[in-house]
Design an enzyme around this catalytic site. Structure first.
Site, PDB file in Angstrom:
ATOM      1  N   HIS A 236      -5.816  24.027 -29.813  1.00 36.48           N
ATOM      2  CA  HIS A 236      -5.148  22.763 -30.119  1.00 36.48           C
ATOM      3  C   HIS A 236      -5.378  22.317 -31.558  1.00 36.48           C
ATOM      4  O   HIS A 236      -4.414  22.029 -32.264  1.00 36.48           O
ATOM      5  CB  HIS A 236      -5.438  21.637 -29.127  1.00 36.48           C
ATOM      6  N   TYR A 240      -2.913  21.080 -35.597  1.00 33.50           N
ATOM      7  CA  TYR A 240      -3.068  20.072 -36.660  1.00 33.50           C
ATOM      8  C   TYR A 240      -3.461  20.722 -37.976  1.00 33.50           C
ATOM      9  O   TYR A 240      -3.212  20.174 -39.043  1.00 33.50           O
ATOM     10  CB  TYR A 240      -4.058  18.981 -36.237  1.00 33.50           C
ATOM     11  N   HIS A 387       9.473  22.666 -27.791  1.00 28.64           N
ATOM     12  CA  HIS A 387       8.558  21.685 -28.407  1.00 28.64           C
ATOM     13  C   HIS A 387       7.961  22.227 -29.700  1.00 28.64           C
ATOM     14  O   HIS A 387       7.998  21.580 -30.739  1.00 28.64           O
ATOM     15  CB  HIS A 387       7.454  21.334 -27.402  1.00 28.64           C
ATOM     16  N   PHE A 388       7.451  23.461 -29.656  1.00 34.04           N
ATOM     17  CA  PHE A 388       6.715  23.864 -30.864  1.00 34.04           C
ATOM     18  C   PHE A 388       7.630  24.372 -31.980  1.00 34.04           C
ATOM     19  O   PHE A 388       7.191  24.480 -33.116  1.00 34.04           O
ATOM     20  CB  PHE A 388       5.525  24.779 -30.557  1.00 34.04           C
ATOM     21  N   HIS A 389       8.899  24.634 -31.669  1.00 34.48           N
ATOM     22  CA  HIS A 389       9.792  24.930 -32.795  1.00 34.48           C
ATOM     23  C   HIS A 389      10.188  23.645 -33.528  1.00 34.48           C
ATOM     24  O   HIS A 389      10.596  23.697 -34.687  1.00 34.48           O
ATOM     25  CB  HIS A 389      11.018  25.727 -32.337  1.00 34.48           C
ATOM     26  N   ARG A 450       9.288  30.856 -20.259  1.00 33.55           N
ATOM     27  CA  ARG A 450       9.042  31.344 -21.608  1.00 33.55           C
ATOM     28  C   ARG A 450       8.408  32.731 -21.494  1.00 33.55           C
ATOM     29  O   ARG A 450       8.111  33.185 -20.393  1.00 33.55           O
ATOM     30  CB  ARG A 450       8.107  30.388 -22.365  1.00 33.55           C
ATOM     31  N   ARG A 451       8.193  33.392 -22.616  1.00 30.91           N
ATOM     32  CA  ARG A 451       7.493  34.676 -22.692  1.00 30.91           C
ATOM     33  C   ARG A 451       8.058  35.722 -21.742  1.00 30.91           C
ATOM     34  O   ARG A 451       7.316  36.397 -21.038  1.00 30.91           O
ATOM     35  CB  ARG A 451       6.011  34.504 -22.329  1.00 30.91           C
TER      36      ARG A 451
END
Ligand code: HAS
Ligand code: CU
Length: 592
Positions: A236, A240, A387-389, A450-451
């Site tokens: 996590h 950041y 989300h992470f794109h 996913r994956r």
């Protein structure tokens, strides 16, 4: 006369030529990774959506690993070390203490990347033992060739050394300036690195203690939940680690290019301290669906995560306030009319702003993920890559590209090859990502996983509650294609810039904040205090969950005594290595 000559100030390259060279090398490595990562990305998008299949599905994890590792390890972190080196040197206004040490950490990072990439690419060779199809979330039970873990370790040590380099330069500056406040950019780089050191405890234990010896064959069993938990202890804060250099650009460069000044330097410091304190004790929000961690610990992780929204919400406020200040300086008026007065033709400005806009959506899907109960709906579906794109793939990546348009001329004394292409590129990224991430989020809600190379399982079809799966696949593929073209435009534009004539006076000074460091309470600069609190929070958040995982599952999985697990293979390898030599017998005797 070009706008770039307006300030006429000496560029960063004129002032710090040696540092500029390292920064260019780091950014160059970052862009190379971006370029290669994008090639794997398009193969994967077209494969998943069944539009074009250039490889057999059995290679899907190799492609996905290459895409993921190149993008979120190499592209992001090489950029980070480059931009932080720039920020530290610029804001301390002094050279680094030892440029050989700087090149040494850059060399370590390059070597580590190459070592890790070899086994990843080995996955394409059918007969090879050398493979690492473990994805960028490389926890057990997936296992990679030892070279992969070795390469990652070397890379990681390189990043730690980079932090040491900045701290040493800061201490040198401190002796020369005993009473000054830590300049904001240096403050941001140092706090980010402290967060990184704390987070690294988790991954170091996971890799050195378990994954590497396991892949070397020292032991054949592993407690998968334990390594996963240690992975997310680091995994996590990593997000950041990508975000904070982008925030540094939003806080220190975006206000200037908006034509104004940062609204509040003290708020910027508060935000980074909040990240330092809260980034690590939340990792379990990636494990809401892991059996073996009690609901109570998960609820604590959720609560901490909700507090962790605060620094980003503060950032949204501060950054938009600074932009509004800029717009009003440029003659903007009205409640929203000021938006029109912003420099939308400047690719650096537009890129960063669109990145921020997308992050508002990415932050929203993050809040959905973070809810313990709603997470059950989206976990392991295509929603999560959606989300992470938006977050790392846009808030971070697009800010890095936009920042490059602003910084690159100052590092090379050459103008950008083409501003119109740059403007097209950032807009194309925004449009491409809007399509791709929308399709991913929606498909995820329909349950598409996913994956996987084959999202539609045999004998079972996912059904769309609105639109159709084919429609969303098409949207995803168009989005992915636009992103690939956008990446190519970016890389080509930067590469062509090096062919232009040398220009003097390309330096661009940054404006002073409206509320400067002197308005910040002194305690904000007391790094020792914040480090201590961060460590206490980590201990509180992780001691009990880790103890309970070990108590229930054992250090190496159930029913295994850790002592012979470690000592016996060591003994065997020492004996094998030393043969019959006296030294070997001695070592065997000591260990035996
Ligand atoms: Fe996340 C999964 C929760 C932020 C990256 N996240 C992931 C994964 C990645 C990732 C890579 O709780 C997948 C890992 C894997 O492979 O399994 N995430 C959050 C939350 C936040 C968040 C609560 N994530 C990020 C950032 C990332 C990132 C940042 C990369 C850089 N995430 C999760 C959770 C999961 C997760 C669960 C696990 C899901 C699962 O089940 O597997 C928050 O930090 C978000 C806070 C953000 C905001 C937005 C503030 C808005 C701003 C915009 C300002 C506007 C501007 C423009 C400047 C509250 C700052 C103004 C424009 C004008 C025109 C005026
Ligand atoms: Cu997270």
């Amino acid at each position: 006369m070009s706008e770039q000559l307006e300030s006429g100030a000496p560029s960063f390259l004129d002032r710090f030529p040696q540092e500029a060279r390292v920064i260019r090398a780091a950014l160059g490595s970052s862009f190379l990774a971006l370029f290669l990562g994008a090639l794997f990305g398009i193969v994967q998008t077209l494969h998943r959506t069944d539009i074009l299949r250039v490889l057999d599905s059995s290679y899907y994890y190799t492609v996905l690993t290459a895409h993921g590792v190149l993008m979120v390890v190499s592209f992001t972190i090489f950029f980070l070390v480059g931009i932080f080196t720039w920020g530290v040197v610029r804001s301390l206004d002094r050279p680094l203490v030892d440029i050989r040490f700087t090149w040494a950490w850059y060399g370590m990072m390059v070597a580590g990347t190459l070592l890790a990439v070899v086994p990843i690419l080995g996955g394409f060779v059918d007969t090879s033992e050398l493979s690492a199809d473990v994805l960028f979330t490389f926890y057990a039970p997936k296992q990679a060739h030892p070279l992969f873990y070795g390469g990652l370790s070397v890379f990681l040590i390189g990043t730690w050394m980079a932090g040491v380099d900045w701290f040493r330069s800061y201490f040198a500056w401190r002796t020369e300036n005993p009473d000054e406040r830590i300049p904001l950019q240096t403050f941001m780089a140092l706090v980010t690195m402290v967060m990184w050191y704390i987070a690294s405890i988790g991954i170091t234990i996971a890799v050195v203690g378990f994954l590497l010896p396991w892949s070397l064959g020292f032991f054949d069993q592993i407690n998968a939940l334990l390594t996963r938990t240690l992975f997310w202890f680091w995994g996590h804060p990593v997000v950041y680690f990508w975000l904070m250099p982008a925030y540094m650009l939003w806080y220190t460069v975006l206000p200037t290019i908006s034509g104004g000044r940062l609204f509040s330097d003290p708020l910027g410091r508060v935000v980074f301290i909040l990240f330092l304190m809260l980034s690590t004790p939340v990792g379990i929000h990636h494990q809401y669906l892991d059996p073996g961690i009690s609901e109570g610990f998960k609820a604590i992780a959720m609560t901490n995560t909700m507090f962790l929204l605060l620094p980003s919400l503060l950032t949204a406020f501060t950054v938009v306030a600074s932009m509004e200040h800029g717009a009003r300086q440029r003659g903007g008026t009205g409640l929203f009319g000021w938006l029109r007065a912003l420099p939308w033709r400047d690719p650096a400005f537009t890129g960063m702003t669109l990145a921020g806009l997308m992050f508002a959506a990415g932050g929203f899907s993050g809040m959905v993920n973070a809810g313990l109960n709603i997470n059950y709906l989206v976990h392991n579906t295509l929603w999560v890559p959606g989300h992470f794109h938006l977050t790392v793939g846009t808030a971070v990546a697009l800010t890095f590209m936009a920042g490059t348009y602003w910084l690159w001329p100052q590092l090379t004394n050459r103008r950008l090859y083409s501003r119109p292409i740059a403007l097209t590129q950032v807009i194309m990224w925004f449009v491409g990502m809007a399509l791709m991430s929308n399709a991913m989020h929606v498909a995820g809600l329909f349950g598409i996983p996913r994956r996987t190379a084959e999202p539609q399982y045999e004998g079972f079809d996912f059904t769309a509650t609105f639109g159709s799966i084919a429609e969303f696949d098409l949207q995803l593929a168009i989005g992915g294609t636009l992103l690939t073209i956008s990446t190519l435009l970016f890389v080509t534009n930067i590469a062509l810039s090096s062919g232009g004539p040398t220009v003097r006076g390309l330096g661009k000074p940054l404006s002073e904040p409206l509320s400067g460091p002197d308005d910040a309470p002194l305690i904000l600069d007391n790094l020792k205090l914040w480090i201590a609190i961060a460590l206490v929070l980590v201990v509180l958040a992780y001691t009990l969950p880790l103890a309970s995982i070990i108590e229930r599952g054992g250090v190496f999985g159930p029913g295994v005594d850790p002592v012979p697990m470690i000592v016996e293979p060591l003994l065997l390898s020492v004996e094998a290595a030393a043969g019959d030599s006296t030294l070997g017998r001695l070592a065997g005797g000591v260990l035996g």
